[in-house]
Write a protein that holds these residues in place. Structure first.
Motif, PDB file in Angstrom:
ATOM      1  N   HIS A   1       0.770  -1.187  -0.018  1.00 39.94           N
ATOM      2  CA  HIS A   1       0.049  -0.009  -0.096  1.00 39.94           C
ATOM      3  C   HIS A   1       1.022   1.262  -0.079  1.00 39.94           C
ATOM      4  N   TYR A   2       1.932   1.314   0.825  1.00 36.47           N
ATOM      5  CA  TYR A   2       2.985   2.371   0.878  1.00 36.47           C
ATOM      6  C   TYR A   2       3.591   2.608  -0.359  1.00 36.47           C
ATOM      7  N   THR A   3       4.113   1.442  -0.920  1.00 34.18           N
ATOM      8  CA  THR A   3       4.905   1.578  -2.267  1.00 34.18           C
ATOM      9  C   THR A   3       3.807   1.992  -3.591  1.00 34.18           C
ATOM     10  N   GLN A   4       2.665   1.895  -3.207  1.00 31.53           N
ATOM     11  CA  GLN A   4       1.630   2.404  -4.210  1.00 31.53           C
ATOM     12  C   GLN A   4       1.319   3.648  -4.216  1.00 31.53           C
ATOM     13  N   VAL A   5       1.253   4.216  -2.755  1.00 33.89           N
ATOM     14  CA  VAL A   5       1.165   5.802  -2.722  1.00 33.89           C
ATOM     15  C   VAL A   5       2.371   6.453  -3.223  1.00 33.89           C
ATOM     16  N   VAL A   6       3.675   5.819  -2.968  1.00 34.27           N
ATOM     17  CA  VAL A   6       4.798   6.714  -3.511  1.00 34.27           C
ATOM     18  C   VAL A   6       5.396   6.138  -5.029  1.00 34.27           C
ATOM     19  N   TRP A   7       4.722   5.545  -5.555  1.00 32.77           N
ATOM     20  CA  TRP A   7       5.331   4.972  -6.893  1.00 32.77           C
ATOM     21  C   TRP A   7       5.161   6.098  -7.950  1.00 32.77           C
ATOM     22  N   ARG A   8       6.497   6.363  -8.491  1.00 35.17           N
ATOM     23  CA  ARG A   8       6.930   7.576  -8.985  1.00 35.17           C
ATOM     24  C   ARG A   8       5.915   7.658 -10.269  1.00 35.17           C
ATOM     25  N   ASP A   9       5.734   6.610 -11.073  1.00 34.29           N
ATOM     26  CA  ASP A   9       4.957   6.736 -12.231  1.00 34.29           C
ATOM     27  C   ASP A   9       3.414   6.947 -12.230  1.00 34.29           C
ATOM     28  N   SER A  10       3.054   6.849 -10.873  1.00 36.83           N
ATOM     29  CA  SER A  10       1.606   7.066 -10.741  1.00 36.83           C
ATOM     30  C   SER A  10       1.267   8.536 -10.498  1.00 36.83           C
ATOM     31  N   VAL A  11       0.800   9.097 -11.498  1.00 33.55           N
ATOM     32  CA  VAL A  11       0.500  10.570 -11.397  1.00 33.55           C
ATOM     33  C   VAL A  11      -0.859  11.124 -11.170  1.00 33.55           C
ATOM     34  N   ARG A  12      -1.790  10.288 -11.251  1.00 30.39           N
ATOM     35  CA  ARG A  12      -3.253  10.676 -10.908  1.00 30.39           C
ATOM     36  C   ARG A  12      -3.787   9.908  -9.949  1.00 30.39           C
ATOM     37  N   VAL A  13      -4.787  10.165  -9.184  1.00 32.36           N
ATOM     38  CA  VAL A  13      -5.216   9.590  -7.986  1.00 32.36           C
ATOM     39  C   VAL A  13      -6.780   9.712  -7.924  1.00 32.36           C
ATOM     40  N   GLY A  14      -7.393   9.184  -7.497  1.00 27.77           N
ATOM     41  CA  GLY A  14      -9.046   9.125  -7.274  1.00 27.77           C
ATOM     42  C   GLY A  14      -9.506   8.420  -6.144  1.00 27.77           C
ATOM     43  N   CYS A  15     -10.016   8.950  -5.096  1.00 27.82           N
ATOM     44  CA  CYS A  15     -10.465   8.195  -3.972  1.00 27.82           C
ATOM     45  C   CYS A  15     -11.896   8.363  -3.587  1.00 27.82           C
ATOM     46  N   ALA A  16     -12.507   7.310  -2.888  1.00 34.73           N
ATOM     47  CA  ALA A  16     -13.707   7.215  -2.416  1.00 34.73           C
ATOM     48  C   ALA A  16     -14.043   6.834  -1.146  1.00 34.73           C
ATOM     49  N   LYS A  17     -15.121   7.082  -0.350  1.00 36.62           N
ATOM     50  CA  LYS A  17     -15.416   6.644   0.626  1.00 36.62           C
ATOM     51  C   LYS A  17     -16.946   6.230   0.783  1.00 36.62           C
ATOM     52  N   VAL A  18     -17.221   5.183   1.241  1.00 40.69           N
ATOM     53  CA  VAL A  18     -18.613   4.744   1.533  1.00 40.69           C
ATOM     54  C   VAL A  18     -18.811   4.010   2.762  1.00 40.69           C
ATOM     55  N   LYS A  19     -20.004   4.400   3.315  1.00 40.59           N
ATOM     56  CA  LYS A  19     -20.471   3.736   4.487  1.00 40.59           C
ATOM     57  C   LYS A  19     -21.284   2.403   4.421  1.00 40.59           C
ATOM     58  N   CYS A  20     -21.059   1.510   4.656  1.00 36.78           N
ATOM     59  CA  CYS A  20     -21.377   0.133   4.421  1.00 36.78           C
ATOM     60  C   CYS A  20     -22.976   0.086   4.810  1.00 36.78           C
ATOM     61  N   ASN A  21     -23.851  -0.986   4.173  1.00 41.78           N
ATOM     62  CA  ASN A  21     -25.043  -1.104   4.393  1.00 41.78           C
ATOM     63  C   ASN A  21     -25.233  -1.531   5.813  1.00 41.78           C
ATOM     64  N   ASP A  22     -24.434  -1.956   6.771  1.00 37.89           N
ATOM     65  CA  ASP A  22     -24.578  -2.363   8.246  1.00 37.89           C
ATOM     66  C   ASP A  22     -24.619  -1.122   9.206  1.00 37.89           C
TER      67      ASP A  22
END
Length: 179
Positions: free
Chosen positions: A117-138
């Motif tokens: 997970h850490y290496t993906q965050v700092v991966w030099r060639d990854s230049v775009r990110v998009g994130c999302a959050k959801v509350k589960c049905n529970d």
């Protein structure tokens, strides 16, 4: 006194709404990602609405059973789950916390630990990110996804480059021989 109750309730509701969205904005995700990237000499990542839409569509599918299953889509992906509410920055902080398990010299994680997970965050060639959050049905649990374009974590490749003269001891786990 009764006439003050509706305005006070409106203020309280507005405050609670602000609290619930705190640390979940694109700027919040970017700030913490880019701090971690800067720490290892990697350029900033930018927010991408298309990637964020993909992340939102995918976590919406996960909210029914609230199980973390990777999408196997076209992007790199980090997922986080919490039995309660979790902010986006808390999820990214958790992923960055894996840094202590990453050994730059061997380009691997410490035995028995995750660091992808850490290496993906700092991966030099990854230049775009998009994130999302959801509350589960529970009604309690939360799932957060950050997706990365282009994806990272390719076998045999390092997430970033460091000059051999710049490798801090925390990355090479070296010691000085005092003979």
């Amino acid at each position: 006194m009764i006439s003050l109750l509706p305005p006070l309730m409106a203020i309280l509701l507005a405050t609670l709404t602000q609290i619930s969205y705190a640390q979940n904005s694109p700027q919040d995700y970017l700030k913490i990602h880019n701090k971690a990237r800067s720490d290892v000499g990697v350029g900033p990542i930018s927010w991408d609405a298309k990637v964020a839409s993909y992340a939102q569509t995918y976590v919406n599918k996960l909210k029914a059973n609230c199980k973390m299953v990777h999408s196997k889509g076209p992007y790199g992906e980090n997922l986080a789950w919490s039995s309660g509410d979790m902010t986006g920055t808390a999820a990214v902080t958790m992923w960055i916390g894996e840094k202590k398990y990453y050994n730059y010299n061997s380009n691997s994680c410490a035995a028995g630990y995750q660091c992808g997970h850490y290496t993906q965050v700092v991966w030099r060639d990854s230049v775009r990110v998009g994130c999302a959050k959801v509350k589960c049905n529970d009604g309690r649990s939360t799932i957060i996804s950050c997706n990365y374009d282009p994806p990272g974590n390719y076998n045999g490749q390092r997430p970033f480059d460091i000059s051999p003269f710049e490798v801090p001891l925390s990355f090479n786990h070296g010691s000085f021989d005092n003979k």
